[in-house]
Design a protein around this motif. Structure first.
Motif, PDB file in Angstrom:
ATOM      1  N   GLY A   1       0.823  -1.204   0.000  1.00 51.55           N
ATOM      2  CA  GLY A   1       0.000   0.000   0.000  1.00 51.55           C
ATOM      3  C   GLY A   1       0.852   1.247   0.000  1.00 51.55           C
ATOM      4  N   ALA A   2       1.873   1.257   0.831  1.00 54.18           N
ATOM      5  CA  ALA A   2       2.756   2.426   0.879  1.00 54.18           C
ATOM      6  C   ALA A   2       3.497   2.578  -0.443  1.00 54.18           C
ATOM      7  CB  ALA A   2       3.755   2.282   2.029  1.00 54.18           C
ATOM      8  N   GLN A   3       4.010   1.476  -0.965  1.00 56.60           N
ATOM      9  CA  GLN A   3       4.748   1.523  -2.224  1.00 56.60           C
ATOM     10  C   GLN A   3       3.807   1.859  -3.369  1.00 56.60           C
ATOM     11  OE1 GLN A   3       6.453  -2.206  -3.415  1.00 56.60           O
ATOM     12  NE2 GLN A   3       8.299  -1.205  -4.174  1.00 56.60           N
ATOM     13  N   LEU A   4       2.642   1.208  -3.379  1.00 56.46           N
ATOM     14  CA  LEU A   4       1.682   1.418  -4.446  1.00 56.46           C
ATOM     15  C   LEU A   4       1.056   2.805  -4.352  1.00 56.46           C
ATOM     16  CD1 LEU A   4       0.844  -0.532  -6.647  1.00 56.46           C
ATOM     17  CD2 LEU A   4      -1.192  -1.042  -5.342  1.00 56.46           C
ATOM     18  N   GLY A   5       0.860   3.281  -3.093  1.00 52.18           N
ATOM     19  CA  GLY A   5       0.260   4.601  -2.914  1.00 52.18           C
ATOM     20  C   GLY A   5       1.114   5.680  -3.560  1.00 52.18           C
ATOM     21  N   GLY A   6       2.418   5.640  -3.348  1.00 52.48           N
ATOM     22  CA  GLY A   6       3.322   6.629  -3.964  1.00 52.48           C
ATOM     23  C   GLY A   6       3.299   6.513  -5.473  1.00 52.48           C
ATOM     24  N   SER A   7       3.312   5.284  -5.978  1.00 51.50           N
ATOM     25  CA  SER A   7       3.275   5.097  -7.434  1.00 51.50           C
ATOM     26  C   SER A   7       1.961   5.602  -8.008  1.00 51.50           C
ATOM     27  CB  SER A   7       3.439   3.610  -7.768  1.00 51.50           C
ATOM     28  OG  SER A   7       4.697   3.143  -7.326  1.00 51.50           O
ATOM     29  N   MET A   8       0.863   5.330  -7.301  1.00 49.97           N
ATOM     30  CA  MET A   8      -0.443   5.781  -7.795  1.00 49.97           C
ATOM     31  C   MET A   8      -0.528   7.313  -7.816  1.00 49.97           C
ATOM     32  SD  MET A   8      -2.329   3.334  -8.781  1.00 49.97           S
ATOM     33  CE  MET A   8      -3.972   3.970  -8.752  1.00 49.97           C
ATOM     34  N   GLU A   9       0.008   7.946  -6.792  1.00 49.51           N
ATOM     35  CA  GLU A   9      -0.017   9.409  -6.760  1.00 49.51           C
ATOM     36  C   GLU A   9       0.786   9.994  -7.919  1.00 49.51           C
ATOM     37  OE1 GLU A   9       1.233  10.830  -2.934  1.00 49.51           O
ATOM     38  OE2 GLU A   9      -0.427   9.817  -1.910  1.00 49.51           O
ATOM     39  N   ARG A  10       1.948   9.414  -8.197  1.00 53.64           N
ATOM     40  CA  ARG A  10       2.760   9.900  -9.328  1.00 53.64           C
ATOM     41  C   ARG A  10       2.023   9.674 -10.637  1.00 53.64           C
ATOM     42  NH1 ARG A  10       6.783   7.509  -6.187  1.00 53.64           N
ATOM     43  NH2 ARG A  10       6.832   5.646  -7.490  1.00 53.64           N
ATOM     44  N   LEU A  11       1.393   8.515 -10.775  1.00 55.84           N
ATOM     45  CA  LEU A  11       0.656   8.204 -12.005  1.00 55.84           C
ATOM     46  C   LEU A  11      -0.529   9.155 -12.174  1.00 55.84           C
ATOM     47  CD1 LEU A  11       0.486   6.299 -14.422  1.00 55.84           C
ATOM     48  CD2 LEU A  11      -0.951   4.802 -13.038  1.00 55.84           C
ATOM     49  N   GLN A  12      -1.236   9.431 -11.102  1.00 60.17           N
ATOM     50  CA  GLN A  12      -2.359  10.360 -11.182  1.00 60.17           C
ATOM     51  C   GLN A  12      -1.878  11.756 -11.563  1.00 60.17           C
ATOM     52  OE1 GLN A  12      -4.251  10.111  -7.364  1.00 60.17           O
ATOM     53  NE2 GLN A  12      -5.623   8.457  -7.998  1.00 60.17           N
ATOM     54  N   ALA A  13      -0.756  12.165 -10.980  1.00 58.98           N
ATOM     55  CA  ALA A  13      -0.213  13.488 -11.315  1.00 58.98           C
ATOM     56  C   ALA A  13       0.146  13.563 -12.797  1.00 58.98           C
ATOM     57  CB  ALA A  13       1.012  13.785 -10.452  1.00 58.98           C
ATOM     58  N   LEU A  14       0.665  12.464 -13.357  1.00 57.52           N
ATOM     59  CA  LEU A  14       1.009  12.446 -14.785  1.00 57.52           C
ATOM     60  C   LEU A  14      -0.244  12.394 -15.659  1.00 57.52           C
ATOM     61  CD1 LEU A  14       4.019   9.937 -14.808  1.00 57.52           C
ATOM     62  CD2 LEU A  14       4.109  12.388 -15.247  1.00 57.52           C
ATOM     63  N   LEU A  15      -1.236  11.658 -15.258  1.00 60.61           N
ATOM     64  CA  LEU A  15      -2.423  11.469 -16.101  1.00 60.61           C
ATOM     65  C   LEU A  15      -3.442  12.604 -15.981  1.00 60.61           C
ATOM     66  CD1 LEU A  15      -3.060   7.638 -15.681  1.00 60.61           C
ATOM     67  CD2 LEU A  15      -2.087   8.831 -17.648  1.00 60.61           C
ATOM     68  N   ARG A  16      -3.441  13.309 -14.877  1.00 63.37           N
ATOM     69  CA  ARG A  16      -4.441  14.362 -14.680  1.00 63.37           C
ATOM     70  C   ARG A  16      -4.432  15.385 -15.806  1.00 63.37           C
ATOM     71  NH1 ARG A  16      -3.448  15.730  -9.478  1.00 63.37           N
ATOM     72  NH2 ARG A  16      -4.850  14.085  -8.827  1.00 63.37           N
ATOM     73  N   PRO A  17      -3.287  15.919 -16.219  1.00 64.50           N
ATOM     74  CA  PRO A  17      -3.313  16.897 -17.328  1.00 64.50           C
ATOM     75  C   PRO A  17      -3.827  16.272 -18.618  1.00 64.50           C
ATOM     76  CG  PRO A  17      -1.168  16.953 -16.212  1.00 64.50           C
ATOM     77  CD  PRO A  17      -1.938  15.824 -15.631  1.00 64.50           C
ATOM     78  N   LEU A  18      -3.472  15.006 -18.871  1.00 62.34           N
ATOM     79  CA  LEU A  18      -3.956  14.359 -20.095  1.00 62.34           C
ATOM     80  C   LEU A  18      -5.468  14.189 -20.071  1.00 62.34           C
ATOM     81  CD1 LEU A  18      -1.231  11.582 -20.526  1.00 62.34           C
ATOM     82  CD2 LEU A  18      -1.474  13.684 -21.852  1.00 62.34           C
ATOM     83  N   VAL A  19      -5.989  13.770 -18.919  1.00 58.64           N
ATOM     84  CA  VAL A  19      -7.437  13.576 -18.805  1.00 58.64           C
ATOM     85  C   VAL A  19      -8.152  14.909 -18.942  1.00 58.64           C
ATOM     86  CG1 VAL A  19      -9.272  12.905 -17.186  1.00 58.64           C
ATOM     87  CG2 VAL A  19      -7.253  11.459 -17.438  1.00 58.64           C
ATOM     88  N   GLU A  20      -7.614  15.940 -18.315  1.00 55.42           N
ATOM     89  CA  GLU A  20      -8.253  17.255 -18.399  1.00 55.42           C
ATOM     90  C   GLU A  20      -8.221  17.789 -19.821  1.00 55.42           C
ATOM     91  OE1 GLU A  20      -6.230  19.626 -15.471  1.00 55.42           O
ATOM     92  OE2 GLU A  20      -7.286  18.655 -13.809  1.00 55.42           O
ATOM     93  N   SER A  21      -7.104  17.584 -20.525  1.00 54.89           N
ATOM     94  CA  SER A  21      -7.041  18.069 -21.912  1.00 54.89           C
ATOM     95  C   SER A  21      -8.006  17.265 -22.783  1.00 54.89           C
ATOM     96  CB  SER A  21      -5.617  17.997 -22.453  1.00 54.89           C
ATOM     97  OG  SER A  21      -5.226  16.658 -22.669  1.00 54.89           O
ATOM     98  N   ARG A  22      -8.148  15.989 -22.540  1.00 52.22           N
ATOM     99  CA  ARG A  22      -9.107  15.171 -23.314  1.00 52.22           C
ATOM    100  C   ARG A  22     -10.520  15.634 -23.024  1.00 52.22           C
ATOM    101  NH1 ARG A  22      -8.160   9.325 -25.148  1.00 52.22           N
ATOM    102  NH2 ARG A  22      -9.259  10.231 -26.863  1.00 52.22           N
TER     103      ARG A  22
END
Length: 153
Positions: free
Chosen positions: A101-122
């Motif tokens: 959870g701790a390892q995955l939580g950090g990875s998920m936060e980074r992934l969300q930060a990367l995908l958020r601009p793409l989702v918003e632009s879409r």
């Protein structure tokens, strides 16, 4: 009777009579003691038979008690082992959840930060496309209505 010899003879006769009665009494006692000895031997033999029977029954009861005790111990041991395995499984699952959870939580936060601009632009693109589509649909419907109204007049 004053004669000492006669008195002595009378005493000897009386002593012999007493000795005879004593011998008869000893013979009767001997017979009685022999009968008691036979009865004691019979009682001893019966006691031996009873003791052998008692020992066999006691052995059977002991074996049954051992069997029941072993089954009881085995059941409780299996139950304790099951509970221990369940507790260990839960503890390992909790530890894995925390670690991943701790390892995955950090990875998920980074992934969300990367995908958020793409989702918003879409989403912005889709909004633009939907506006164009709505405008085109409105124009088509308006044209259709005008055509129908002018065609009827």
């Amino acid at each position: 009777m004053n004669d000492p010899v006669a008195a002595r003879e009378a005493l000897i006769i009386e002593a012999i009579g007493e000795a005879g009665r004593l011998v008869e009494s000893v013979e009767a006692s001997t017979t009685h003691l022999r009968q008691i000895g036979r009865e004691l031997n019979a009682a001893q033999a019966a006691l031996r038979v009873s003791l052998v029977d008692f020992e066999s029954r006691l052995s059977a009861v002991t074996e049954h008690a051992k069997t029941v005790c072993i089954k009881h111990i085995a059941e409780h041991t299996q139950d304790a082992a099951r509970r221990s395995i369940d507790q260990q499984s839960r503890a390992m699952a909790d530890a894995a959840r925390l670690a991943f959870g701790a390892q995955l939580g950090g990875s998920m936060e980074r992934l969300q930060a990367l995908l958020r601009p793409l989702v918003e632009s879409r989403q912005r693109r889709w909004k633009t496309v939907m506006r164009y589509a709505a405008t085109a649909a409105t124009a088509s419907v308006t044209t259709l209505v005008i055509t129908i109204l002018t065609g009827q007049s």
